[in-house]
Scaffold this motif. Structure first.
Motif, mmCIF file in Angstrom:
data_model
loop_
_atom_site.group_PDB
_atom_site.id
_atom_site.type_symbol
_atom_site.label_atom_id
_atom_site.label_comp_id
_atom_site.label_asym_id
_atom_site.label_seq_id
_atom_site.Cartn_x
_atom_site.Cartn_y
_atom_site.Cartn_z
ATOM 1 N N MET A 1 0.915 -1.141 -0.407
ATOM 2 C CA MET A 1 -0.099 0.121 -0.245
ATOM 3 C C MET A 1 0.221 1.233 0.119
ATOM 4 O O MET A 1 2.108 1.190 0.481
ATOM 5 N N THR A 2 0.533 2.425 -0.556
ATOM 6 C CA THR A 2 1.246 3.536 -1.013
ATOM 7 C C THR A 2 1.158 4.593 0.015
ATOM 8 O O THR A 2 0.324 4.418 0.337
ATOM 9 N N ILE A 3 2.184 4.734 0.741
ATOM 10 C CA ILE A 3 1.799 5.865 1.472
ATOM 11 C C ILE A 3 1.538 7.211 1.224
ATOM 12 O O ILE A 3 2.542 7.853 0.302
ATOM 13 N N SER A 4 0.552 7.451 1.744
ATOM 14 C CA SER A 4 0.238 8.937 0.468
ATOM 15 C C SER A 4 -0.564 10.037 2.269
ATOM 16 O O SER A 4 -0.920 9.542 3.123
ATOM 17 N N PHE A 5 0.069 11.377 1.849
ATOM 18 C CA PHE A 5 -0.873 12.350 2.275
ATOM 19 C C PHE A 5 -1.313 14.012 1.924
ATOM 20 O O PHE A 5 -1.090 14.382 3.048
ATOM 21 N N GLU A 6 -1.981 12.828 1.501
ATOM 22 C CA GLU A 6 -3.207 13.813 1.083
ATOM 23 C C GLU A 6 -4.204 14.355 2.327
ATOM 24 O O GLU A 6 -4.560 14.027 2.826
ATOM 25 N N ASN A 7 -4.600 15.743 1.704
ATOM 26 C CA ASN A 7 -5.043 16.762 3.179
ATOM 27 C C ASN A 7 -4.108 16.106 4.186
ATOM 28 O O ASN A 7 -4.766 16.651 5.484
ATOM 29 N N ARG A 8 -3.023 16.373 4.248
ATOM 30 C CA ARG A 8 -2.348 16.416 5.682
ATOM 31 C C ARG A 8 -1.372 17.632 5.678
ATOM 32 O O ARG A 8 -0.718 17.969 4.407
ATOM 33 N N ALA A 223 11.768 8.674 7.794
ATOM 34 C CA ALA A 223 11.066 9.483 8.381
ATOM 35 C C ALA A 223 10.118 9.447 7.322
ATOM 36 O O ALA A 223 8.563 9.379 8.404
ATOM 37 N N ILE A 224 9.770 9.217 6.718
ATOM 38 C CA ILE A 224 8.007 8.976 5.651
ATOM 39 C C ILE A 224 7.058 7.896 6.789
ATOM 40 O O ILE A 224 6.068 7.992 6.874
ATOM 41 N N PHE A 225 7.808 6.664 6.790
ATOM 42 C CA PHE A 225 7.507 5.668 7.318
ATOM 43 C C PHE A 225 6.683 5.802 9.151
ATOM 44 O O PHE A 225 5.717 6.083 9.604
ATOM 45 N N LEU A 226 7.870 6.751 10.070
ATOM 46 C CA LEU A 226 6.998 7.474 11.141
ATOM 47 C C LEU A 226 6.301 8.666 11.390
ATOM 48 O O LEU A 226 5.818 8.397 12.755
ATOM 49 N N VAL A 227 6.050 8.507 10.653
ATOM 50 C CA VAL A 227 5.320 10.067 10.533
ATOM 51 C C VAL A 227 3.581 9.459 9.122
ATOM 52 O O VAL A 227 2.697 10.497 9.374
ATOM 53 N N ALA A 228 3.680 8.238 9.588
ATOM 54 C CA ALA A 228 3.236 7.692 8.387
ATOM 55 C C ALA A 228 1.378 7.782 8.957
ATOM 56 O O ALA A 228 1.622 7.114 10.492
ATOM 57 N N GLU A 229 0.067 7.692 8.624
ATOM 58 C CA GLU A 229 -1.325 7.734 9.255
ATOM 59 C C GLU A 229 -1.094 6.397 10.323
ATOM 60 O O GLU A 229 -1.226 5.734 11.387
ATOM 61 N N ASP A 230 -0.868 5.218 9.530
ATOM 62 C CA ASP A 230 -0.797 3.478 10.270
ATOM 63 C C ASP A 230 0.904 3.594 11.200
ATOM 64 O O ASP A 230 1.275 2.558 11.678
ATOM 65 N N ALA A 231 1.669 4.709 11.102
ATOM 66 C CA ALA A 231 3.169 4.327 12.213
ATOM 67 C C ALA A 231 2.932 4.146 12.987
ATOM 68 O O ALA A 231 1.812 4.442 13.935
ATOM 69 N N PRO A 232 3.605 3.284 13.755
ATOM 70 C CA PRO A 232 4.034 2.673 14.881
ATOM 71 C C PRO A 232 4.062 4.076 15.911
ATOM 72 O O PRO A 232 3.718 4.691 15.640
ATOM 73 N N SER A 233 4.044 3.795 17.430
ATOM 74 C CA SER A 233 4.602 5.096 17.985
ATOM 75 C C SER A 233 5.631 4.246 19.262
ATOM 76 O O SER A 233 5.754 3.037 19.496
ATOM 77 N N ARG A 234 6.601 5.543 20.114
ATOM 78 C CA ARG A 234 7.438 5.194 20.100
ATOM 79 C C ARG A 234 8.597 3.816 20.370
ATOM 80 O O ARG A 234 9.414 3.235 20.959
ATOM 81 N N VAL A 235 9.052 4.609 19.079
ATOM 82 C CA VAL A 235 10.219 3.843 17.843
ATOM 83 C C VAL A 235 10.968 4.521 17.931
ATOM 84 O O VAL A 235 11.100 6.269 17.026
ATOM 85 N N ILE A 236 12.541 3.751 17.936
ATOM 86 C CA ILE A 236 13.473 4.570 17.904
ATOM 87 C C ILE A 236 13.860 3.514 16.030
ATOM 88 O O ILE A 236 14.665 3.014 16.354
#
Length: 303
Positions: A1-8, A223-236
């Protein structure tokens, strides 16, 4: 699935060059509206010009994207507040903040001036705090936010001559850990990126063959992965030259002693068991450590 930031809507600090520029361009390419922030100073934080940020914003607009620029100094709360107001006036929301702005003032700790320690802490740590504080109420209110801190191997593992930089970068991990807990119910996810790339800040530190592979663009996917809608949280998530790894902060199970046995000598005698990496786990929050120790102490008293 392509990560999109439309309307963000995204704010990227320190985006006039290097990693920040790469992050901003890729966010825009994937549909985000981007406020490009850069103070426009030198690697050591001196000077200042709005030109670098505006050049990147213009680059985005020429490619068909939406972008504006702002020259806020991230250590100045009033300027940061104006930056956030500008984004809100333009687009009405802020979904993503990438805290990327940084400077270097390297020196061995013995020779380091305290002013240089303070300045590096101010930009990396307090700059991230100030920018995050400015967008936090907005993200809470809209029930959505993606925050990215920029940590470093200097903080996670240490690098000679970077006590100021390392202290700031490790502090951001602690900042992330708590914001993750406080933002969870508001759908605010908080992560840390540990990058290395050939930028103004690494020029002269590594041989040319290594620098050729270490492009900012090879880091930006993380960076893109970590700010995506389905990103995890508290990850280094670490990223260099197209290689990616994850850092965990873990704690061994340890050993508990009854009151009469709580001596330095018993720690020394049981050091291998206390240090056994096979028992290490990641704790969900600081209170989990306290609860673990309380249980262990109770069991030690019974035995």
């Amino acid at each position: 699935m392509t990560i999109s930031f439309e309307n963000r809507v995204a704010i990227v600090t320190g985006a006039g060059a290097g990693l920040g520029r790469s992050h901003a361009l890729e966010l825009a390419r994937r549909g985000a509206k981007v406020l490009v922030n850069d103070f426009g100073g030198g690697v050591d934080g001196t000077g200042g010009s709005s030109e670098p940020a505006e050049k990147v914003a213009e680059e985005i607009r020429e490619a068909g994207g939406e972008a504006i620029s702002h020259g806020a100094d991230v250590t100045n709360p009033e300027q940061v507040a104006d930056m956030v107001r500008t984004a809100m006036d333009q687009w009405g929301r802020i979904d993503i903040l990438i805290n990327n702005a940084g400077i270097l003032r390297d020196s061995s700790f013995m020779k380091m001036e305290m002013a240089d320690f303070d300045k590096v802490m101010a930009v990396h740590l307090m700059g991230s705090v100030i920018c995050t504080k400015a967008v936090w109420p907005i993200m809470r209110e809209q029930g959505y936010g993606r925050l990215l801190m920029t940590t470093s191997s200097s903080g996670l593992y240490g690098n000679f001559g970077q006590s100021n930089y390392g202290a700031a970068k490790m502090a951001l991990v602690g900042f992330m850990n708590t914001l993750h807990l406080e933002g969870e119910k508001y759908n605010i996810r908080v992560n840390s990126l540990g990058p290395a790339a050939a930028t103004r800040m690494t020029e002269g530190l590594l041989p040319p063959p290594a620098l050729e592979m270490m492009t900012p663009e090879s880091v930006t996917p993380a960076a893109i992965f970590l700010v995506a809608e389905d990103a995890p949280s508290r990850v280094i998530l670490n990223a260099t030259a197209g290689a990616f790894s994850r850092t965990y902060i873990e704690e061994t199970q340890g050993v508990a002693f009854a009151p009469g046995d709580q001596t330095a000598e018993n720690i020394a005698a049981n050091w291998d068991e206390i240090s056994d990496p096979k028992t290490a786990v990641e704790l969900p929050q600081g209170a989990a450590q306290v609860m673990k120790f309380a249980q262990m102490a109770g069991e030690a008293r019974k035995s």
